[in-house]
Motif scaffolding. Structure first.
Motif, PDB file in Angstrom:
ATOM      1  N   GLU A 122      14.394 -52.312   1.034  1.00 14.12           N
ATOM      2  CA  GLU A 122      15.345 -53.320   1.962  1.00 14.12           C
ATOM      3  C   GLU A 122      16.469 -53.871   1.128  1.00 14.12           C
ATOM      4  O   GLU A 122      16.788 -54.040   0.090  1.00 14.12           O
ATOM      5  CB  GLU A 122      14.415 -54.660   2.255  1.00 14.12           C
ATOM      6  CG  GLU A 122      13.284 -54.212   2.719  1.00 14.12           C
ATOM      7  CD  GLU A 122      11.958 -54.953   2.156  1.00 14.12           C
ATOM      8  OE1 GLU A 122      12.130 -55.275   0.858  1.00 14.12           O
ATOM      9  OE2 GLU A 122      11.078 -54.920   2.648  1.00 14.12           O
ATOM     10  N   LYS A 123      17.451 -53.867   2.077  1.00 15.98           N
ATOM     11  CA  LYS A 123      18.838 -54.689   1.432  1.00 15.98           C
ATOM     12  C   LYS A 123      19.006 -55.829   2.019  1.00 15.98           C
ATOM     13  O   LYS A 123      19.472 -56.168   3.183  1.00 15.98           O
ATOM     14  CB  LYS A 123      20.071 -53.789   1.672  1.00 15.98           C
ATOM     15  CG  LYS A 123      21.307 -54.137   1.090  1.00 15.98           C
ATOM     16  CD  LYS A 123      22.479 -53.293   1.151  1.00 15.98           C
ATOM     17  CE  LYS A 123      23.595 -53.728   0.297  1.00 15.98           C
ATOM     18  NZ  LYS A 123      23.373 -54.196  -1.125  1.00 15.98           N
TER      19      LYS A 123
ATOM     20  N   TYR B 255      18.847 -55.252   6.085  1.00 12.53           N
ATOM     21  CA  TYR B 255      18.807 -53.645   6.563  1.00 12.53           C
ATOM     22  C   TYR B 255      17.740 -53.039   5.722  1.00 12.53           C
ATOM     23  O   TYR B 255      17.689 -52.896   4.327  1.00 12.53           O
ATOM     24  CB  TYR B 255      20.166 -53.018   6.063  1.00 12.53           C
ATOM     25  CG  TYR B 255      20.255 -51.690   6.434  1.00 12.53           C
ATOM     26  CD1 TYR B 255      20.397 -51.224   7.778  1.00 12.53           C
ATOM     27  CD2 TYR B 255      20.573 -50.799   5.469  1.00 12.53           C
ATOM     28  CE1 TYR B 255      20.455 -49.904   7.929  1.00 12.53           C
ATOM     29  CE2 TYR B 255      20.835 -49.195   5.718  1.00 12.53           C
ATOM     30  CZ  TYR B 255      20.813 -49.021   7.139  1.00 12.53           C
ATOM     31  OH  TYR B 255      20.964 -47.625   7.333  1.00 12.53           O
TER      32      TYR B 255
ATOM     33  N   GLY C 184      17.083 -46.129   9.395  1.00 12.83           N
ATOM     34  CA  GLY C 184      17.340 -47.568   9.253  1.00 12.83           C
ATOM     35  C   GLY C 184      16.961 -48.606  10.222  1.00 12.83           C
ATOM     36  O   GLY C 184      16.927 -48.082  11.532  1.00 12.83           O
TER      37      GLY C 184
ATOM     38  N   GLU D 273      18.192 -46.211  -3.284  1.00 11.94           N
ATOM     39  CA  GLU D 273      19.266 -47.323  -3.845  1.00 11.94           C
ATOM     40  C   GLU D 273      20.533 -46.671  -4.108  1.00 11.94           C
ATOM     41  O   GLU D 273      21.612 -47.308  -4.000  1.00 11.94           O
ATOM     42  CB  GLU D 273      18.770 -47.760  -5.401  1.00 11.94           C
ATOM     43  CG  GLU D 273      17.454 -48.427  -5.347  1.00 11.94           C
ATOM     44  CD  GLU D 273      17.591 -49.828  -4.505  1.00 11.94           C
ATOM     45  OE1 GLU D 273      18.688 -50.312  -4.430  1.00 11.94           O
ATOM     46  OE2 GLU D 273      16.384 -50.508  -4.271  1.00 11.94           O
TER      47      GLU D 273
ATOM     48  N   TYR E 241      21.793 -44.667  -1.753  1.00 13.19           N
ATOM     49  CA  TYR E 241      22.435 -44.834  -0.446  1.00 13.19           C
ATOM     50  C   TYR E 241      22.923 -46.195  -0.077  1.00 13.19           C
ATOM     51  O   TYR E 241      23.899 -46.781   0.456  1.00 13.19           O
ATOM     52  CB  TYR E 241      21.399 -44.837   0.501  1.00 13.19           C
ATOM     53  CG  TYR E 241      21.624 -44.711   2.143  1.00 13.19           C
ATOM     54  CD1 TYR E 241      22.658 -44.031   2.780  1.00 13.19           C
ATOM     55  CD2 TYR E 241      21.117 -45.839   2.764  1.00 13.19           C
ATOM     56  CE1 TYR E 241      22.988 -44.138   3.942  1.00 13.19           C
ATOM     57  CE2 TYR E 241      21.513 -45.897   3.998  1.00 13.19           C
ATOM     58  CZ  TYR E 241      22.433 -45.222   4.754  1.00 13.19           C
ATOM     59  OH  TYR E 241      22.713 -45.714   5.981  1.00 13.19           O
ATOM     60  N   PHE E 242      22.237 -47.151  -0.660  1.00 14.63           N
ATOM     61  CA  PHE E 242      22.307 -48.760  -0.692  1.00 14.63           C
ATOM     62  C   PHE E 242      24.123 -49.104  -1.282  1.00 14.63           C
ATOM     63  O   PHE E 242      24.596 -49.752  -0.764  1.00 14.63           O
ATOM     64  CB  PHE E 242      21.433 -49.596  -1.056  1.00 14.63           C
ATOM     65  CG  PHE E 242      20.209 -49.744  -0.123  1.00 14.63           C
ATOM     66  CD1 PHE E 242      20.321 -49.703   1.242  1.00 14.63           C
ATOM     67  CD2 PHE E 242      19.113 -50.134  -0.594  1.00 14.63           C
ATOM     68  CE1 PHE E 242      19.446 -49.762   2.067  1.00 14.63           C
ATOM     69  CE2 PHE E 242      17.918 -50.452   0.127  1.00 14.63           C
ATOM     70  CZ  PHE E 242      18.029 -50.004   1.453  1.00 14.63           C
ATOM     71  N   SER E 243      24.028 -48.275  -2.326  1.00 18.54           N
ATOM     72  CA  SER E 243      25.251 -48.386  -3.175  1.00 18.54           C
ATOM     73  C   SER E 243      26.644 -47.808  -2.342  1.00 18.54           C
ATOM     74  O   SER E 243      27.502 -48.249  -2.261  1.00 18.54           O
ATOM     75  CB  SER E 243      25.337 -47.542  -4.380  1.00 18.54           C
ATOM     76  OG  SER E 243      26.632 -47.719  -5.054  1.00 18.54           O
TER      77      SER E 243
ATOM     78  N   ILE F 139      26.435 -47.751   1.015  1.00 20.60           N
ATOM     79  CA  ILE F 139      26.386 -48.663   2.149  1.00 20.60           C
ATOM     80  C   ILE F 139      27.628 -49.973   1.599  1.00 20.60           C
ATOM     81  O   ILE F 139      28.197 -50.447   2.480  1.00 20.60           O
ATOM     82  CB  ILE F 139      25.147 -49.376   2.479  1.00 20.60           C
ATOM     83  CG1 ILE F 139      24.458 -48.380   3.379  1.00 20.60           C
ATOM     84  CG2 ILE F 139      25.199 -50.506   3.196  1.00 20.60           C
ATOM     85  CD1 ILE F 139      24.958 -48.130   4.750  1.00 20.60           C
ATOM     86  N   GLN F 140      26.990 -50.418   0.466  1.00 21.02           N
ATOM     87  CA  GLN F 140      27.849 -51.598  -0.001  1.00 21.02           C
ATOM     88  C   GLN F 140      29.382 -51.263  -0.258  1.00 21.02           C
ATOM     89  O   GLN F 140      30.028 -51.990   0.027  1.00 21.02           O
ATOM     90  CB  GLN F 140      27.280 -51.911  -1.369  1.00 21.02           C
ATOM     91  CG  GLN F 140      27.919 -53.317  -1.727  1.00 21.02           C
ATOM     92  CD  GLN F 140      27.443 -54.500  -1.061  1.00 21.02           C
ATOM     93  OE1 GLN F 140      26.533 -54.685  -0.570  1.00 21.02           O
ATOM     94  NE2 GLN F 140      28.571 -55.358  -0.910  1.00 21.02           N
TER      95      GLN F 140
ATOM     96  N   GLU G 266      25.117 -45.027   9.534  1.00 19.37           N
ATOM     97  CA  GLU G 266      23.879 -44.395   9.425  1.00 19.37           C
ATOM     98  C   GLU G 266      23.947 -43.182  10.257  1.00 19.37           C
ATOM     99  O   GLU G 266      23.651 -42.123   9.611  1.00 19.37           O
ATOM    100  CB  GLU G 266      22.637 -45.228   9.689  1.00 19.37           C
ATOM    101  CG  GLU G 266      21.255 -44.466   9.554  1.00 19.37           C
ATOM    102  CD  GLU G 266      20.440 -45.451  10.189  1.00 19.37           C
ATOM    103  OE1 GLU G 266      19.540 -44.853  10.961  1.00 19.37           O
ATOM    104  OE2 GLU G 266      20.247 -46.506   9.819  1.00 19.37           O
TER     105      GLU G 266
END
Length: 193
Positions: A6-7, A42, A55, A127, A129-131, A133-134, A157
């Motif tokens: 989760e983010k 997210y 997602g 993680e 992928y979250f990077s 996204i950020q 996404e």
């Protein structure tokens, strides 16, 4: 193999003045005065072999939102009929411990939960992928409201799933052993001093 996490606390910030894009010889200009537009979480499940992301946006983290993510993935093929589906997760409260393992296997007998070591969630490929996204979706965090945040996340996404290739994981067991040897050497040096 599914990498999931989760983010949390993605905020919608309405900037008092429009963000100015970078120009020739000038960096991006972001006004730091803003009005809060709320926050959402997210949740993402990343298929490490096919570079596919599942997602969803929720109001908060927890067992119920994480279970909804699991349902979203496990009711689709090829996961629904797979002999085994490994779920790689960190030790977050939504999926921590034996209770989470039992909940998952009771709901989906072909699902196997695997936890990363404590303080090593960076080993979980979601993680990465979250990077992305950020950097590509959430910065500079200039959104009118939470609906705009959700639209941007889910649109990205969709595009990501159309173009992505699996990450080439380069950190090997040999790398880990070298790293641990350096840490041991450093500890011995400190103790000798």
């Amino acid at each position: 193999m599914i990498s999931a996490d989760e983010k949390p606390s993605i905020q919608a910030r309405r900037r008092c003045h429009d963000t100015q894009p970078a120009g020739k010889g000038r960096p991006m200009r972001v006004n730091h005065d803003y009005r809060r537009g709320g926050a959402l979480t997210y949740l993402a499940a990343y298929d490490v072999h096919h570079a596919r992301v599942f997602g969803r946006c929720e109001q908060s983290t927890g067992i119920v939102p994480f279970t909804a993510l699991v349902d979203q993935v496990m009711t689709c093929e090829p996961y629904a009929s797979a002999q085994r589906v490994f779920w790689i997760v960190d030790n977050g409260s939504s999926h921590r411990g034996r209770a989470a393992i039992d909940r998952l296997s009771a709901r989906y007998p072909n699902a196997v939960m695997v936890h990363t070591p404590v303080h090593a969630s960076w080993l979980n490929q979601v993680e990465i992928y979250f990077s992305i996204i950020q950097r590509k979706v959430l910065s500079p965090n200039d959104f009118e409201d939470l609906d705009a945040v959700e639209r941007r996340l889910l649109t990205f996404e969709e595009r990501y799933n159309a173009t992505a290739v699996p990450f080439k994981w380069r950190y090997t067991i040999t790398d880990l052993h070298r790293h641990l040897e350096r840490l041991d050497h450093h500890d011995r040096t400190l103790q000798a001093a």
